[in-house]
Design a protein around this motif. Sequence first.
Motif, PDB file in Angstrom:
ATOM      1  N   UNK A  15       0.820  -1.196   0.000  1.00 11.94           N
ATOM      2  CA  UNK A  15       0.000   0.000   0.000  1.00 11.94           C
ATOM      3  C   UNK A  15       0.859   1.253   0.000  1.00 11.94           C
ATOM      4  N   UNK A  16       1.934   1.239   0.792  1.00  6.68           N
ATOM      5  CA  UNK A  16       2.854   2.378   0.854  1.00  6.68           C
ATOM      6  C   UNK A  16       4.282   1.860   0.819  1.00  6.68           C
ATOM      7  N   UNK A  17       4.797   1.542  -0.365  1.00  2.00           N
ATOM      8  CA  UNK A  17       6.181   1.060  -0.466  1.00  2.00           C
ATOM      9  C   UNK A  17       7.161   2.176  -0.138  1.00  2.00           C
ATOM     10  N   UNK A  18       8.411   1.840   0.149  1.00  2.00           N
ATOM     11  CA  UNK A  18       9.417   2.870   0.441  1.00  2.00           C
ATOM     12  C   UNK A  18       9.548   3.851  -0.720  1.00  2.00           C
ATOM     13  N   UNK A  19       9.965   5.091  -0.442  1.00  2.00           N
ATOM     14  CA  UNK A  19      10.164   6.071  -1.513  1.00  2.00           C
ATOM     15  C   UNK A  19      11.117   5.554  -2.584  1.00  2.00           C
ATOM     16  N   UNK A  20      10.853   5.964  -3.829  1.00  2.00           N
ATOM     17  CA  UNK A  20      11.685   5.539  -4.962  1.00  2.00           C
ATOM     18  C   UNK A  20      12.996   6.337  -4.973  1.00  2.00           C
ATOM     19  N   UNK A  21      14.152   5.675  -5.105  1.00  2.00           N
ATOM     20  CA  UNK A  21      15.400   6.417  -5.300  1.00  2.00           C
ATOM     21  C   UNK A  21      15.512   6.880  -6.746  1.00  2.00           C
ATOM     22  N   UNK A  22      15.811   8.172  -6.932  1.00  2.81           N
ATOM     23  CA  UNK A  22      15.962   8.726  -8.283  1.00  2.81           C
ATOM     24  C   UNK A  22      17.277   9.502  -8.318  1.00  2.81           C
ATOM     25  N   UNK A  23      18.332   8.929  -8.896  1.00  5.05           N
ATOM     26  CA  UNK A  23      19.662   9.535  -8.813  1.00  5.05           C
ATOM     27  C   UNK A  23      19.917  10.724  -9.721  1.00  5.05           C
ATOM     28  N   UNK A  24      18.978  11.084 -10.596  1.00 10.44           N
ATOM     29  CA  UNK A  24      19.217  12.228 -11.463  1.00 10.44           C
ATOM     30  C   UNK A  24      18.023  12.544 -12.331  1.00 10.44           C
ATOM     31  N   UNK A  25      18.089  13.647 -13.084  1.00  8.91           N
ATOM     32  CA  UNK A  25      16.963  14.056 -13.935  1.00  8.91           C
ATOM     33  C   UNK A  25      16.542  13.003 -14.954  1.00  8.91           C
ATOM     34  N   UNK A  27      16.263   9.919 -14.373  1.00  5.53           N
ATOM     35  CA  UNK A  27      15.566   8.837 -13.711  1.00  5.53           C
ATOM     36  C   UNK A  27      16.488   7.779 -13.137  1.00  5.53           C
ATOM     37  N   UNK A  28      15.944   6.543 -13.075  1.00  2.63           N
ATOM     38  CA  UNK A  28      14.763   6.026 -13.775  1.00  2.63           C
ATOM     39  C   UNK A  28      13.453   6.492 -13.143  1.00  2.63           C
ATOM     40  N   UNK A  29      12.457   6.733 -14.012  1.00  2.00           N
ATOM     41  CA  UNK A  29      11.161   7.236 -13.592  1.00  2.00           C
ATOM     42  C   UNK A  29      10.035   6.210 -13.769  1.00  2.00           C
ATOM     43  N   UNK A  30      10.350   5.026 -14.265  1.00  2.00           N
ATOM     44  CA  UNK A  30       9.290   4.051 -14.545  1.00  2.00           C
ATOM     45  C   UNK A  30       8.501   3.672 -13.289  1.00  2.00           C
ATOM     46  N   UNK A  31       9.210   3.530 -12.159  1.00  2.00           N
ATOM     47  CA  UNK A  31       8.519   3.149 -10.925  1.00  2.00           C
ATOM     48  C   UNK A  31       7.574   4.249 -10.462  1.00  2.00           C
ATOM     49  N   UNK A  32       7.979   5.500 -10.618  1.00  2.00           N
ATOM     50  CA  UNK A  32       7.103   6.617 -10.258  1.00  2.00           C
ATOM     51  C   UNK A  32       5.837   6.595 -11.111  1.00  2.00           C
ATOM     52  N   UNK A  33       6.002   6.412 -12.405  1.00  2.00           N
ATOM     53  CA  UNK A  33       4.847   6.375 -13.305  1.00  2.00           C
ATOM     54  C   UNK A  33       3.942   5.196 -12.994  1.00  2.00           C
ATOM     55  N   UNK A  44       9.463  10.129  -3.887  1.00  2.94           N
ATOM     56  CA  UNK A  44      10.826   9.843  -4.346  1.00  2.94           C
ATOM     57  C   UNK A  44      11.833  10.475  -3.395  1.00  2.94           C
ATOM     58  N   UNK A  45      13.052   9.945  -3.428  1.00  2.00           N
ATOM     59  CA  UNK A  45      14.127  10.566  -2.650  1.00  2.00           C
ATOM     60  C   UNK A  45      15.407  10.563  -3.462  1.00  2.00           C
ATOM     61  N   UNK A  46      16.259  11.544  -3.174  1.00  2.00           N
ATOM     62  CA  UNK A  46      17.558  11.654  -3.824  1.00  2.00           C
ATOM     63  C   UNK A  46      18.449  12.511  -2.938  1.00  2.00           C
ATOM     64  N   UNK A  88      14.070  22.549  -6.589  1.00  2.95           N
ATOM     65  CA  UNK A  88      13.019  22.831  -7.574  1.00  2.95           C
ATOM     66  C   UNK A  88      13.124  21.895  -8.772  1.00  2.95           C
ATOM     67  N   UNK A  89      14.348  21.559  -9.162  1.00  2.44           N
ATOM     68  CA  UNK A  89      14.537  20.640 -10.273  1.00  2.44           C
ATOM     69  C   UNK A  89      14.000  19.257  -9.933  1.00  2.44           C
ATOM     70  N   UNK A  90      14.286  18.787  -8.729  1.00  2.00           N
ATOM     71  CA  UNK A  90      13.789  17.468  -8.323  1.00  2.00           C
ATOM     72  C   UNK A  90      12.269  17.463  -8.308  1.00  2.00           C
ATOM     73  N   UNK A  91      11.678  18.520  -7.762  1.00  2.00           N
ATOM     74  CA  UNK A  91      10.223  18.586  -7.679  1.00  2.00           C
ATOM     75  C   UNK A  91       9.598  18.612  -9.075  1.00  2.00           C
TER      76      UNK A  91
END
Length: 276
Positions: A15-25, A27-33, A44-46, A88-91
């Motif tokens: 239901x609430x998995x741990x935040x997705x690690x995103x090391x840069x602009x 991505x990877x963004x597939x998990x977020x989508x 997400x976290x970085x 702001x870039x991460x957001x």
Amino acid sequence: MSATGAAHGRTLEEAFPPPCPVPGPDGPWEEVQERIERTGRAVVHTTWGQWLTPTLLDPGLRTLLGRDWPRYRQHPVPSGRLSLAVSRMVLKHTAAAALQVPADRLDLTHLPGGRPVLRGLGADLRVSLTHTEELIVVGVSRAGRVGVDAEPAGRRISWERLRDRVCTAAEADMLAALPEEQRTDRFLRLWTVKEAYTKALGHGMRRRFSAVGFEWDVAGATRLTGDTDGEWAFATHLVDGRFLVSEAHHRDAVPAAGATPAAGATPAQWRGPGQR
């Protein structure tokens, strides 16, 4: 299996998995989508270091910062200027991934209390931002209000000094009965949950934390005292082994098509996990 049955059958971690690690602009963004499509929300976290170089080298930085560009250029402290740009870039990139649109098409602004909001394209996406030390966390939701907060897990605190500012009488009694090390951990978790909750409301530090009560059920799930309909859901995760990250979600809108919570789940079935 029905949508209601699927929601009821999911584990707390699902239901609430741990935040997705995103090391840069990039991505990877597939998990977020995937999370947005499945539940209507994602966190997400970085870190500053992972995003700093691509942020400064981005030829479209001015467009991406948008309304924040003058503030970025005029900030008197170099570290503050860089922090503003990276956060702001991460957001924006997280919101863009959730909406599956280019980041430079999004217009980000802030309400008087400091709450970030999107205008125009993506205005139905709720966003929340927090950072502590090198960690940056962003929450996005199409399912309702969202708030995120983070603190170093090993932060030293003065229980006696902060107790009356943060805790209700019932919370203070519960914490006082715990061994010191366990009390500090539970207090930090409670603090971040309250921060996330007030950010989701748009109140931030303007709301007195000791006026808002939380409790834990036998399974360890965090619940807002008096929320008998289970409209709010909360989760806390340990990220990178060093940071406590809490998220607060309110089911005040229907998520994207196919998102499990909006497809017939009752509030009790939608409620997410609590402290771990």
